[in-house]
Design a protein around this motif. Structure first.
Motif, PDB file in Angstrom:
ATOM      1  N   SER A  54       0.142  10.215   0.363  1.00  0.00           N
ATOM      2  CA  SER A  54      -0.496   9.034  -0.189  1.00  0.00           C
ATOM      3  C   SER A  54      -0.999   8.027   1.005  1.00  0.00           C
ATOM      4  O   SER A  54      -0.320   7.307   1.252  1.00  0.00           O
ATOM      5  N   MET A  55      -2.041   8.492   1.525  1.00  0.00           N
ATOM      6  CA  MET A  55      -2.553   7.540   2.746  1.00  0.00           C
ATOM      7  C   MET A  55      -3.808   6.978   2.168  1.00  0.00           C
ATOM      8  O   MET A  55      -4.590   7.433   1.331  1.00  0.00           O
ATOM      9  N   LEU A  56      -4.159   5.816   2.587  1.00  0.00           N
ATOM     10  CA  LEU A  56      -5.265   5.020   2.255  1.00  0.00           C
ATOM     11  C   LEU A  56      -6.465   4.962   3.276  1.00  0.00           C
ATOM     12  O   LEU A  56      -6.159   4.470   4.369  1.00  0.00           O
ATOM     13  N   SER A  57      -7.257   5.784   3.108  1.00  0.00           N
ATOM     14  CA  SER A  57      -8.316   5.812   4.126  1.00  0.00           C
ATOM     15  C   SER A  57      -9.677   6.064   3.559  1.00  0.00           C
ATOM     16  O   SER A  57      -9.740   6.652   2.261  1.00  0.00           O
ATOM     17  N   ALA A  58     -10.756   5.469   4.115  1.00  0.00           N
ATOM     18  CA  ALA A  58     -11.914   5.926   3.574  1.00  0.00           C
ATOM     19  C   ALA A  58     -12.564   7.052   3.900  1.00  0.00           C
ATOM     20  O   ALA A  58     -13.701   7.782   3.212  1.00  0.00           O
ATOM     21  N   ASN A  59     -12.015   7.858   4.645  1.00  0.00           N
ATOM     22  CA  ASN A  59     -12.379   9.387   5.031  1.00  0.00           C
ATOM     23  C   ASN A  59     -12.197  10.517   3.939  1.00  0.00           C
ATOM     24  O   ASN A  59     -10.898  10.705   3.543  1.00  0.00           O
ATOM     25  N   ILE A  60     -13.244  11.002   3.455  1.00  0.00           N
ATOM     26  CA  ILE A  60     -13.007  11.849   2.384  1.00  0.00           C
ATOM     27  C   ILE A  60     -12.492  13.358   3.216  1.00  0.00           C
ATOM     28  O   ILE A  60     -12.172  14.063   2.286  1.00  0.00           O
ATOM     29  N   PHE A  61     -12.260  13.264   4.492  1.00  0.00           N
ATOM     30  CA  PHE A  61     -11.581  14.352   4.866  1.00  0.00           C
ATOM     31  C   PHE A  61     -10.314  14.271   5.020  1.00  0.00           C
ATOM     32  O   PHE A  61      -9.759  15.004   5.973  1.00  0.00           O
ATOM     33  N   VAL A  65       0.876  -1.175   0.082  1.00  0.00           N
ATOM     34  CA  VAL A  65      -0.192  -0.187   0.083  1.00  0.00           C
ATOM     35  C   VAL A  65       1.001   1.167  -0.115  1.00  0.00           C
ATOM     36  O   VAL A  65       0.529   2.360  -0.380  1.00  0.00           O
ATOM     37  N   THR A  66       2.151   1.285   0.562  1.00  0.00           N
ATOM     38  CA  THR A  66       2.874   2.443   0.650  1.00  0.00           C
ATOM     39  C   THR A  66       3.323   2.773  -0.524  1.00  0.00           C
ATOM     40  O   THR A  66       3.883   2.283  -1.483  1.00  0.00           O
ATOM     41  N   TRP A  67       3.471   4.011  -0.764  1.00  0.00           N
ATOM     42  CA  TRP A  67       4.034   4.933  -1.889  1.00  0.00           C
ATOM     43  C   TRP A  67       5.085   5.565  -1.406  1.00  0.00           C
ATOM     44  O   TRP A  67       5.012   6.786  -0.781  1.00  0.00           O
ATOM     45  N   GLN A  68       6.223   5.055  -1.459  1.00  0.00           N
ATOM     46  CA  GLN A  68       7.338   5.572  -0.851  1.00  0.00           C
ATOM     47  C   GLN A  68       8.630   5.612  -1.939  1.00  0.00           C
ATOM     48  O   GLN A  68       9.687   4.589  -1.430  1.00  0.00           O
ATOM     49  N   PRO A  69       8.639   6.062  -2.700  1.00  0.00           N
ATOM     50  CA  PRO A  69       9.870   5.973  -3.602  1.00  0.00           C
ATOM     51  C   PRO A  69      11.242   6.423  -3.247  1.00  0.00           C
ATOM     52  O   PRO A  69      12.307   6.086  -3.610  1.00  0.00           O
ATOM     53  N   ILE A  70      10.934   7.713  -2.376  1.00  0.00           N
ATOM     54  CA  ILE A  70      12.355   8.201  -1.879  1.00  0.00           C
ATOM     55  C   ILE A  70      12.776   7.436  -0.723  1.00  0.00           C
ATOM     56  O   ILE A  70      12.377   8.394   0.342  1.00  0.00           O
ATOM     57  N   SER A  71      13.219   6.493  -0.566  1.00  0.00           N
ATOM     58  CA  SER A  71      13.817   6.076   0.731  1.00  0.00           C
ATOM     59  C   SER A  71      14.702   4.969   0.376  1.00  0.00           C
ATOM     60  O   SER A  71      14.988   4.535  -0.900  1.00  0.00           O
ATOM     61  N   ASP A  72      15.223   4.386   1.520  1.00  0.00           N
ATOM     62  CA  ASP A  72      16.401   3.192   1.330  1.00  0.00           C
ATOM     63  C   ASP A  72      15.693   1.941   0.739  1.00  0.00           C
ATOM     64  O   ASP A  72      16.343   1.107   0.000  1.00  0.00           O
ATOM     65  N   ASP A  73      14.556   1.767   1.096  1.00  0.00           N
ATOM     66  CA  ASP A  73      13.495   0.658   0.454  1.00  0.00           C
ATOM     67  C   ASP A  73      12.329   1.351  -0.124  1.00  0.00           C
ATOM     68  O   ASP A  73      11.331   1.247   0.410  1.00  0.00           O
ATOM     69  N   PRO A  74      12.671   1.609  -1.336  1.00  0.00           N
ATOM     70  CA  PRO A  74      11.724   2.267  -2.215  1.00  0.00           C
ATOM     71  C   PRO A  74      10.508   1.524  -2.455  1.00  0.00           C
ATOM     72  O   PRO A  74      10.740   0.292  -2.630  1.00  0.00           O
TER      73      PRO A  74
END
Lengths: 280, 301, 320
Positions: free
Chosen positions: C253-260, C77-86
């Motif tokens: 980039s977080m996954l949540s059902a809350n539109i706010f 789920v994570t979008w983290q392209p800029i990291s040691d473990d992309p």
């Protein structure tokens, strides 16, 4: 084998056409200006013209009459190949102008249309000035000499009996004129290219009686220098001004003869029924 | 029963009126807010001078200049191609041929491509393929293979191609066929007819398309973000290989990346106002021309 | 002074020649016109080719596939392209797009279809000529301006009403996005409603129906394919829109059902990260991959809309 010799061959082969029989009489042995042989015409699958044979005499007025939808306008448009502009149409047969089949290969359409001019039922002047309208045909041939243009515009507007009314406002838009005047501009415009044949599709149908009378007078004047072919739904008009009349019905040329004969002593019953007003 | 039906009906009709009014309201609120907050900073200096002190003072002239330069290059590229495509489609092509359908399909789909995809395209094709290729061919270091006016303008030209084609075709369609027939009957060729009769009459419609494309070109940011726009340049672009400042891009960066939002707020609002005035004015002119032409046609002038 | 007849006599033999007179300039112009119409096709093909060219390594290059492959896109789920473990988890980003678009359509559809109905069925004539230009003005507002407005004004406004934890969120971006797509849906729907033949409306009225019954039961149902096409195109526009979401959605980039909650959309991801990405890296390829997906998506949307419009035209012509 160059163009000249091909043309000569074709011309020689056609200059003595077998004069087809129409209405049981041979067409006069003077070579017709336009000779149509076995012309068929189709809009898609519908056949609009069937087996037309006709000879149109030079410097005469030939009128075509018939009920609406009988094919007379379609036939007219075959004579300068304006039908080519409509997609899905095809034709077979030959149309000889001065001995050359205009439907043969290699015919330059813009040249043809300069020889065979057309005036439309609904006047269609360009949204330009009167002068520019009338001189248009010359400009597209590359004639830019102002003297020639002015002289031609004046001459043809006089021929069209419009000069006196517009000579002071040649730069005004042609669209500002009345319907009858616009139609006369269109006639002057067509005359300016000096055609040999003038095709007129219901030239006065959208006009009031006075303008109509002027146009009819004009047409009879023009006969001296031009071969005129008119399509009209107004029988009386045909009777008034034409020398020859052809009756079209359901795509066939039913009868073609001198106007006086057609109206006083037609050979075909259908013709008789139409000119006596039994239908149409 | 009839009464209740009618009430129901009036209720729904009222809802549709409400929907329309909401749109008006949205427009008024947005424009009103920007005008109110931005008009104070608009001055002759603002429009003609360059920014100073980290975008907290001075003017935005370079951004205006860059936007104008960008749009001029774009229109030079897109107008001839778009008009000629429309002429081909309307005057020459046989309506149901495979080629015609393909062109229309392409134009329609170009219209739907997201603007960021155009940005990617500009980067991947113009800069890294054409530009780099040109540098290679001419033995240059990095002249063409980098973001610059030229590639940004061409990217926008492709984006706006459908706008010009559609508006031009509509203009050509509006020219009555009797006029064309009259021209042919006088012995004119197809191109003569187009040049002398059809195009002059279609000109207002074509102009509308051009103006709309200019407005769009001035407002789109995503396609130019990576193909040539820059936030601060100490010089004005003077060749197509230069980068440029641009109004929309300026707004974006200032609004999202300013270290001190309060200090840049006046300039920010001013820039937005200038951009808004520019695009809306162009749109007004285009709509005005278009409705005038449509009214003329209806009256048969 | 030569007149036409004498000029003509010189060219007598040229009348109706058995060979076309070759006008060079006209020939060239017509060829140029023909060729220029290929630009549109060329453009689409080039976009296709070059975007896919840079996205292809995601499928073909083994080094890239170690970091980012179709599997990996959806296994995390994570979008983290800029990291040691992309990590290149696309789920959150795709869902982010989805959230924003849903909010946008939720507001835009009733407003634009309602206004289209009002314009074509109920509005008095004078008002009609007024409404359409006004909506076109809304269409003329650049999306960066809408994004700016959402960021500076709307965010605080909604925050004061809803008290969400994050000021910039999917709701904020969605509402602003709806402003952008209202004109799209409106103009197509209004055109469709207008092209319903008057004779149908008159028939309905003559049978005793009143205006709103005619509007809803006759006009709307006949024009429905057109309205639908407008909505489809609005959807396509919403998915592809970049600047508004870039400025107003919070870009988290977080996954949540809350539109706010803040979101990251596909388009915004590209815009936010393309500037710093290393040319040729896996990250670079993935960004192009996202772009390629967006491109394909809008291609499908456009073709769908055209199909639907074709249906409407055939229906009105009586062929269905």
């Amino acid at each position: 084998m160059n163009a000249e010799s091909i043309m000569r061959e074709e011309t020689e082969a056609n200059i003595e056409p077998k004069t087809p029989e129409i209405s049981g009489k041979k067409i006069e042995s003077v070579t017709p200006k336009i000779l149509v042989e076995k012309l068929d015409f189709y809009y898609g699958k519908t056949q609009a013209l069937k087996d037309i044979y006709i000879g149109i005499q030079e410097n005469q007025i030939t009128a075509f009459i018939g009920p609406s939808g009988c094919g007379k306008s379609t036939f007219l448009r075959c004579l300068n190949r304006m039908n080519d502009l409509i997609p899905g149409t095809r034709s077979s047969g030959k149309v000889f102008l001065d001995g050359i089949d205009i439907y043969s290969r290699g015919i330059e359409l813009s040249e043809l249309r300069r020889k065979v001019g057309m005036v439309f039922q609904k006047s269609n002047p360009f949204p330009k000035s009167i002068f520019e309208n009338v001189s248009y045909g010359l400009r597209i041939q590359g004639i830019g000499d102002q003297n020639i243009l002015e002289e031609t515009v004046e001459r043809t507007l006089k021929d069209a009996a419009l000069w006196d009314e517009v000579k002071d406002k040649l730069d005004q838009s042609a669209l500002k004129l009345s319907g009858g005047q616009q139609q006369r501009v269109c006639i002057a415009r067509a005359l300016a290219v000096e055609p040999e044949v003038l095709l007129m599709d219901e030239p006065a149908s959208a006009l009031d009686p006075i303008s109509t009378a002027k146009i009819e007078e004009l047409i009879q004047d023009l006969k001296k220098n031009y071969t005129i072919v008119i399509v009209t739904h107004n029988m009386q008009q045909a009777a008034r001004i034409s020398d020859y009349t052809g009756f079209f019905f359901l795509g066939e040329l039913v009868e073609f003869d001198q106007t006086s004969k057609i109206f006083t002593n037609p050979r075909d019953k259908r013709t008789e029924d139409y000119v006596t007003g039994r239908f149409g | 029963m009839k009464l209740r039906l009618n009430f129901f009906g009036s209720f729904f009709t009222g809802l549709t009126l409400l929907a329309t009014l909401i749109i008006f309201a949205i427009l008024i609120v947005i424009i009103g807010n920007i005008v109110l907050q931005g008009h104070k900073i608009i001055s002759w200096d603002f429009i003609t001078k360059a920014p100073r002190e980290g975008m907290t003072a001075g003017g935005i002239f370079p951004a205006i200049f860059g936007t104008v330069a960008l749009v001029i290059l774009m229109i030079i590229a897109v107008l001839p191609v778009g008009v000629m495509t429309a002429i081909y489609l309307h005057e020459y092509a046989k309506s149901e041929s495979a080629l015609t359908k393909t062109i229309r399909f392409a134009v329609n789909n170009l219209a739907g491509v997201p603007s960021i995809v155009f940005g990617l395209f500009g980067l991947g094709f113009f800069i890294q393929f054409v530009g780099a290729g040109m540098d290679n061919f001419f033995g240059l270091e990095v002249v063409w293979g980098q973001p610059c006016l030229m590639w940004a303008a061409l990217t926008l030209a492709l984006l706006n191609l459908p706008v010009v084609v559609v508006a031009s075709e509509e203009a050509l369609r509006a020219v009555p066929s009797e006029i064309r027939e009259a021209s042919f009957a006088l012995g004119a060729t197809k191109w003569q007819t187009i040049r002398r009769v059809v195009l002059p009459q279609a000109l207002p419609g074509v102009l509308t398309g051009a103006i709309l494309s200019i407005s769009r070109g001035a407002g789109e940011v995503a396609p130019i973000m990576f193909t040539g726009a820059a936030y601060f340049l100490p010089y004005l672009p003077h060749k197509p290989t230069d980068q440029f400042m641009e109004l929309g891009y300026h707004v974006y960066v200032m609004a999202t990346q300013s270290p001190d939002v309060e200090a840049t707020k006046p300039i920010l609002y001013g820039t937005v106002l200038v951009l808004l005035i520019l695009t809306l004015l162009l749109n007004f002119i285009a709509i005005f021309i278009r409705s005038k032409v449509r009214r003329q046609m209806r009256q048969g002038v | 002074m030569e007149n036409l007849k004498t000029i003509e006599k010189k060219h007598q033999s040229e009348f109706v020649i058995s060979k076309k007179r070759f006008r060079l300039s006209e020939f060239i112009i017509e060829k140029v016109i023909f060729l220029s119409s290929f630009f549109a096709i060329l453009g689409v093909i080039l976009i296709f080719v070059f975007i896919f060219r840079e996205a292809l390594p995601v499928f073909t290059s083994p080094e890239v596939k170690k970091e980012a492959s179709l599997n990996l896109f959806f296994s995390t789920v994570t979008w983290q392209p800029i990291s040691d473990d992309p990590r290149y988890g696309l789920i959150a980003i795709i869902f982010g797009t989805f959230k924003v678009v849903v909010v946008a359509l939720f507001f835009a559809i009733p407003i634009s279809v309602g206004a289209a109905m009002y314009t074509s069925e109920f509005a008095p004539l004078k008002l009609k000529e007024f409404i359409k230009p006004i909506v076109e003005i809304l269409a003329g507002i650049p999306s960066v301006v809408l994004g700016f407005f959402a960021l500076m004004v709307m965010a605080s406004f909604f925050h004061s009403i809803f008290h969400s934890t994050m000021r910039l969120n999917a709701f904020n971006a969605g509402v602003a996005l709806s402003f952008a797509i209202i004109p799209v849906i409106y103009s197509i729907a209004e055109d469709a409603l207008n092209s319903v033949p008057r004779s149908l409306k008159e028939a309905s009225l003559a049978l005793g129906a009143n205006r709103w019954q005619t509007a809803f039961r006759v006009s709307l149902s006949v024009a429905m394919p057109g309205v639908l096409a407008g909505i489809i195109l609005g959807l396509g526009r919403a998915v592809g829109e970049t600047m508004i979401v870039l400025m107003a959605s919070g870009n988290a980039s977080m996954l949540s059902a809350n539109i706010f909650d803040s979101v990251r959309t596909m388009s915004a991801t590209i815009a936010a990260e393309l500037g710093e990405v290393v040319h040729g890296s896996a990250h670079y390829n993935v960004l192009f991959f996202i772009g390629a997906s967006l491109f394909i998506f809008t291609l499908i949307i456009n073709s769908l809309a055209q199909l639907v419009v074709g249906r409407l035209q055939r229906k009105l012509a009586g062929k269905i």
